[in-house]
Scaffold this motif. Structure first.
Motif, PDB file in Angstrom:
ATOM      1  N   ALA A  45       0.844  -1.234   0.013  1.00  0.00           N
ATOM      2  CA  ALA A  45       0.011  -0.032   0.085  1.00  0.00           C
ATOM      3  C   ALA A  45       0.902   1.105  -0.012  1.00  0.00           C
ATOM      4  N   ALA A  46       2.036   1.367   0.798  1.00  0.00           N
ATOM      5  CA  ALA A  46       2.893   2.512   0.816  1.00  0.00           C
ATOM      6  C   ALA A  46       3.516   2.562  -0.429  1.00  0.00           C
ATOM      7  N   VAL A  47       4.154   1.856  -1.044  1.00  0.00           N
ATOM      8  CA  VAL A  47       4.823   1.815  -2.439  1.00  0.00           C
ATOM      9  C   VAL A  47       3.696   2.402  -3.341  1.00  0.00           C
ATOM     10  N   ASN A  48       2.454   1.497  -3.386  1.00  0.00           N
ATOM     11  CA  ASN A  48       1.567   2.058  -4.318  1.00  0.00           C
ATOM     12  C   ASN A  48       1.149   3.576  -4.377  1.00  0.00           C
ATOM     13  N   ALA A  83       9.456  10.567   0.488  1.00  0.00           N
ATOM     14  CA  ALA A  83       7.860  10.296   0.052  1.00  0.00           C
ATOM     15  C   ALA A  83       7.215   9.513   1.238  1.00  0.00           C
ATOM     16  N   VAL A  84       7.893   8.446   1.487  1.00  0.00           N
ATOM     17  CA  VAL A  84       7.364   7.672   2.760  1.00  0.00           C
ATOM     18  C   VAL A  84       7.049   8.275   3.934  1.00  0.00           C
ATOM     19  N   LEU A  85       8.145   9.180   4.222  1.00  0.00           N
ATOM     20  CA  LEU A  85       8.160   9.817   5.274  1.00  0.00           C
ATOM     21  C   LEU A  85       6.788  10.801   5.482  1.00  0.00           C
ATOM     22  N   GLU A  86       6.636  11.463   4.112  1.00  0.00           N
ATOM     23  CA  GLU A  86       5.510  12.304   4.021  1.00  0.00           C
ATOM     24  C   GLU A  86       4.131  11.618   4.251  1.00  0.00           C
ATOM     25  N   LEU A 103       8.044   1.001   7.596  1.00  0.00           N
ATOM     26  CA  LEU A 103       7.053   0.173   7.300  1.00  0.00           C
ATOM     27  C   LEU A 103       6.727  -1.054   8.122  1.00  0.00           C
ATOM     28  N   LEU A 104       7.661  -1.665   8.725  1.00  0.00           N
ATOM     29  CA  LEU A 104       7.470  -2.706   9.903  1.00  0.00           C
ATOM     30  C   LEU A 104       6.946  -2.131  10.865  1.00  0.00           C
ATOM     31  N   LYS A 105       7.207  -0.918  11.361  1.00  0.00           N
ATOM     32  CA  LYS A 105       6.530  -0.288  12.552  1.00  0.00           C
ATOM     33  C   LYS A 105       5.194   0.019  12.323  1.00  0.00           C
ATOM     34  N   VAL A 106       4.936   0.627  10.999  1.00  0.00           N
ATOM     35  CA  VAL A 106       3.338   0.458  10.674  1.00  0.00           C
ATOM     36  C   VAL A 106       2.498  -0.444  10.918  1.00  0.00           C
ATOM     37  N   GLY A 107       2.988  -1.494  10.318  1.00  0.00           N
ATOM     38  CA  GLY A 107       2.313  -2.781  10.078  1.00  0.00           C
ATOM     39  C   GLY A 107       2.179  -3.439  11.752  1.00  0.00           C
ATOM     40  N   PRO A 130       9.799  -0.640 -11.620  1.00  0.00           N
ATOM     41  CA  PRO A 130      10.576  -0.013 -10.297  1.00  0.00           C
ATOM     42  C   PRO A 130       9.793  -0.086  -9.063  1.00  0.00           C
ATOM     43  N   LYS A 131       8.406  -0.116  -8.864  1.00  0.00           N
ATOM     44  CA  LYS A 131       7.645  -0.269  -7.621  1.00  0.00           C
ATOM     45  C   LYS A 131       7.597  -1.715  -7.244  1.00  0.00           C
ATOM     46  N   MET A 132       7.716  -2.543  -8.257  1.00  0.00           N
ATOM     47  CA  MET A 132       7.623  -4.053  -7.831  1.00  0.00           C
ATOM     48  C   MET A 132       8.911  -4.330  -7.362  1.00  0.00           C
ATOM     49  N   LEU A 133       9.964  -4.054  -7.792  1.00  0.00           N
ATOM     50  CA  LEU A 133      11.375  -4.231  -7.095  1.00  0.00           C
ATOM     51  C   LEU A 133      11.641  -3.618  -5.860  1.00  0.00           C
ATOM     52  N   THR A 134      10.870  -2.245  -5.648  1.00  0.00           N
ATOM     53  CA  THR A 134      10.906  -1.576  -4.763  1.00  0.00           C
ATOM     54  C   THR A 134      10.370  -2.522  -3.421  1.00  0.00           C
ATOM     55  N   LYS A 135       8.808  -2.969  -3.696  1.00  0.00           N
ATOM     56  CA  LYS A 135       8.242  -3.759  -2.754  1.00  0.00           C
ATOM     57  C   LYS A 135       8.907  -4.712  -2.337  1.00  0.00           C
TER      58      LYS A 135
END
Length: 519
Positions: free
Chosen positions: A31-34, A118-121, A503-507, A55-60
């Motif tokens: 969800a975050a990378v999307n 961007a994730v921090l935002e 993201l692990l902390k978010v989960g 690149p989004k797939m590889l980032t995930k």
């Protein structure tokens, strides 16, 4: 008797998503990378050639792998082929380990920090962090380098000086030989070359060429032939090697031959248990609510000189520095206090003697300046014996970063018969002190902040803010040694670790919220 079991029948549902729990961390990563804009990745793909994996797939895949303690590109590629979570997040595509490693260390080298920001935002939008308080700390992580292929700066300087002395002696011998044979003064260029202060490999190489030209005129001169051979095969290559090593060292005192960007540091994780130095990097992070808000990588073992470049990087990423910076005594220098004041940042930063000043031994020690009085009107210091130390001069000191410290010197005029002299100073003459008035002012401001109710609470919170993050990364997720080599690639690894941690902390927090909502 048995539940029916067959491997030849097609089973439904075929969608892998049905087997993934609703609040699983892989869904959080997806969800975050999307939510990231595709334009972030555009600069990494100039176009041309065959189509690339998205690149989004590889980032995930990479972020999720780091949350699962999988850091090797080969193991990540294996998981994509075998693990249901990886199959789902990769859309059943199967990038090989070369593609994964190339994407991690080459494609993302210029844009990973943009992804992190961007994730921090997104975390700010969701209310996980507010960017009000910034807890800074550092840890050392071992480099992917041989522990025993070290180069020490002092040794290089010493060996280079010895080599220069050999060159000077050799040229003196050549000159003496020429005097005897030719009864004339030697070439002036060679005499200048013999001076160690001006010796470089370029000058030595030109001198060797001159000697070779002379040798053509007197080919039977055995001493000259031997000197040229020694210079070309031994001294010149060694001088070039020492100059190259000094260039790699820069301001550092050591580096590893297998990762020249790594500096030898004393680690807490000592496999030999003998306090030996190991090649590594100093990782600096800033946290809020145990989320990593900023990160940077440094080659210096100590934390003092890392604060300013670290916060400058944070300022570049976020557009500003959070309003309050909280750090331990390792960052409490005059230069850091001045920088934070210049940036209009509230500094809750201890200095190195903060806790010692509270002890009885410190308060009873009459040699400590903190137990003296300062008469601002007369610009004098009054010692416990009542003697006045008057101003005599001012000195200036510059450190390696260029910061200038001004120190005022004060001296007493009648210490000889003072009954407290033995407890005050070991000097044979009168007591002289040097004081940075700016540093004293910064220490006073730091004490006021640290003793305030909010400042004390934040300094206590600092003890379990970045330290908990380091514990998660190094102990719970087992990341104690970098896989890549070189400052730029290792910095990318820290970025991937930071993304995975957040993201692990978010989960984890979303799972806790789910449990609370069900109660």
């Amino acid at each position: 008797m048995y539940i029916q079991y067959t491997m030849d029948q097609l089973c439904l549902p075929m969608d892998l998503e049905e087997d993934i729990p609703q609040h699983h961390v892989v869904r959080v990563v997806n969800a975050a990378v999307n939510r990231l804009s595709d334009t972030i990745f555009a600069s990494a793909y100039p176009g041309g050639g065959r189509d690339s994996y998205h690149p989004k797939m590889l980032t995930k895949v990479l972020i999720y792998a780091y949350t699962q303690r999988i850091y090797s590109s080969r193991l990540i590629a294996k998981a994509v082929r075998e693990n249901i979570m990886f199959m789902w997040i990769a859309g059943r595509q199967r990038p090989d380990f070369r593609t994964i490693n190339r994407f991690r260390s080459d494609r993302m080298k210029d844009i990973l920090e943009s992804v992190f920001t961007a994730v921090l935002e997104l975390l700010v939008e969701e209310g996980y962090v507010k960017l009000d308080h910034y807890f800074v700390d550092g840890t050392k992580i071992e480099a992917n380098a041989n522990r025993y292929t070290f180069v020490w700066g002092k040794a290089v300087v010493k060996q280079k000086a010895k080599l220069e002395e050999k060159v000077r002696t050799l040229f003196a011998t050549i000159e003496e030989t020429e005097r005897k044979e030719e009864q004339e003064q030697p070439n002036q260029d060679l005499a200048e070359l013999g001076e160690a202060s001006s010796l470089t490999s370029e000058k030595l190489e030109k001198a060797v060429q001159q000697l070779e030209e002379k040798l053509k005129q007197v080919p039977k001169n055995k001493s000259l032939k031997k000197a040229v051979r020694t210079l070309k095969t031994d001294l010149l290559p060694r001088l070039q090697k020492y100059e190259q090593q000094l260039g790699i060292l820069g301001e550092r005192n050591s580096y590893s031959k297998t990762d020249t960007d790594a500096t030898f540091m004393r680690m807490k994780e000592d496999h030999m248990r003998n306090g030996q130095l190991k090649p590594g990097y100093n990782v600096q992070i800033g946290t809020e609510n145990q989320f990593i808000v900023g990160y940077s990588l440094h080659q210096r073992p100590t934390d003092t000189r890392t604060l300013k470049p670290h916060l400058e990087k944070v300022k570049t990423q976020l557009g500003r520095i959070p309003g309050t910076v909280i750090a331990d005594a390792g960052y409490g220098s005059e230069e850091n206090y001045a920088y934070l004041e210049g940036e209009a940042v509230r500094a809750i930063v201890k200095y190195n003697t903060y806790h010692k000043e509270k002890t009885k031994a410190w308060k009873k020690d009459i040699s400590k300046l903190d137990n003296w009085q300062y008469d601002e009107a007369k610009d004098t210091w009054i010692c416990p014996a009542g003697q006045r130390l008057t101003f005599i001069r001012e000195s200036k000191e510059k450190n390696e970063s260029g910061y200038e410290t001004r120190k005022r010197h004060y001296r007493s005029t009648s210490c000889a018969e003072c009954p407290l002299k033995a407890s005050c100073t070991k000097a044979s003459g009168d007591r002289e002190i040097q004081v940075s008035m700016h540093y004293l002012r910064y220490k006073k401001l730091a004490r006021e902040q640290l003793t305030s109710e909010e400042g004390y609470a934040l300094s206590v919170q600092r003890m379990h803010e970045p330290e908990s993050v380091f514990g998660q990364v190094k102990n719970n997720r087992g990341f104690r040694r970098f896989l890549l080599r070189g400052l730029s690639k290792v910095s990318l690894e820290v970025g991937w670790l930071s993304l995975a941690h957040n993201l692990l902390k978010v989960g984890q927090l979303s799972q806790q919220r789910k449990i609370v909502s069900q109660v």
